[in-house]
Design a protein around this motif. Structure first.
Motif, PDB file in Angstrom:
ATOM      1  N   THR A 120      -7.660  -0.032   3.198  1.00 41.37           N
ATOM      2  CA  THR A 120      -6.739   0.116   4.316  1.00 41.37           C
ATOM      3  C   THR A 120      -5.343  -0.248   3.847  1.00 41.37           C
ATOM      4  O   THR A 120      -5.161  -0.928   2.840  1.00 41.37           O
ATOM      5  N   LYS A 121      -4.373   0.195   4.612  1.00 41.30           N
ATOM      6  CA  LYS A 121      -2.982  -0.082   4.270  1.00 41.30           C
ATOM      7  C   LYS A 121      -2.721  -1.584   4.206  1.00 41.30           C
ATOM      8  O   LYS A 121      -1.962  -2.054   3.366  1.00 41.30           O
ATOM      9  N   LYS A 122      -3.389  -2.353   5.056  1.00 46.78           N
ATOM     10  CA  LYS A 122      -3.186  -3.798   5.080  1.00 46.78           C
ATOM     11  C   LYS A 122      -3.658  -4.470   3.794  1.00 46.78           C
ATOM     12  O   LYS A 122      -3.189  -5.537   3.441  1.00 46.78           O
ATOM     13  N   MET A 123      -4.598  -3.846   3.108  1.00 42.09           N
ATOM     14  CA  MET A 123      -5.161  -4.436   1.897  1.00 42.09           C
ATOM     15  C   MET A 123      -4.423  -3.996   0.628  1.00 42.09           C
ATOM     16  O   MET A 123      -4.710  -4.498  -0.451  1.00 42.09           O
ATOM     17  N   ASN A 180      -1.511  -4.551  -0.811  1.00 42.89           N
ATOM     18  CA  ASN A 180      -0.897  -5.578  -1.653  1.00 42.89           C
ATOM     19  C   ASN A 180      -1.936  -6.418  -2.373  1.00 42.89           C
ATOM     20  O   ASN A 180      -1.745  -6.799  -3.532  1.00 42.89           O
ATOM     21  N   CYS A 205      -2.382   6.402  -2.690  1.00 42.27           N
ATOM     22  CA  CYS A 205      -1.185   5.607  -2.411  1.00 42.27           C
ATOM     23  C   CYS A 205       0.038   6.365  -2.890  1.00 42.27           C
ATOM     24  O   CYS A 205       0.022   6.977  -3.956  1.00 42.27           O
TER      25      CYS A 205
END
Length: 87
Positions: free
Chosen positions: A6-9, A11, A45
């Protein structure tokens, strides 16, 4: 951005890749990181997302991975400093 991640993961995945595949003598290009995100996590990404992370680290974002006990101590210390300052 799609895939199993997910986008939150993003980083956290980038940090994991940097920790595993790079060091002071083995630098990774943005495209290398993008390729590793795809192969390791099934995550597509954009180059821009990796670039933003790079510049955040380069210009002073202090990223430190803490063990749970160290994190607890840091949070408690920060709370004490806030109490001193505002209470």
């Amino acid at each position: 951005m799609s895939g199993t991640g997910t986008k939150k993961m993003l980083n956290m995945f980038i940090l994991d890749i940097l920790r595993e595949y790079s060091d002071s003598e083995h630098r990774l290009l943005q495209q290398d990181i993008i390729d590793l995100l795809k192969s390791n996590y099934g995550m597509d990404c954009e180059r821009r997302a990796v670039k933003i992370f790079y510049w955040a680290m380069h210009y002073g974002l202090n990223i430190e991975v803490l063990e749970p006990e160290s994190m607890r101590e840091c949070i408690q210390s920060a709370c004490r400093e806030i109490e001193k300052k505002y209470c």
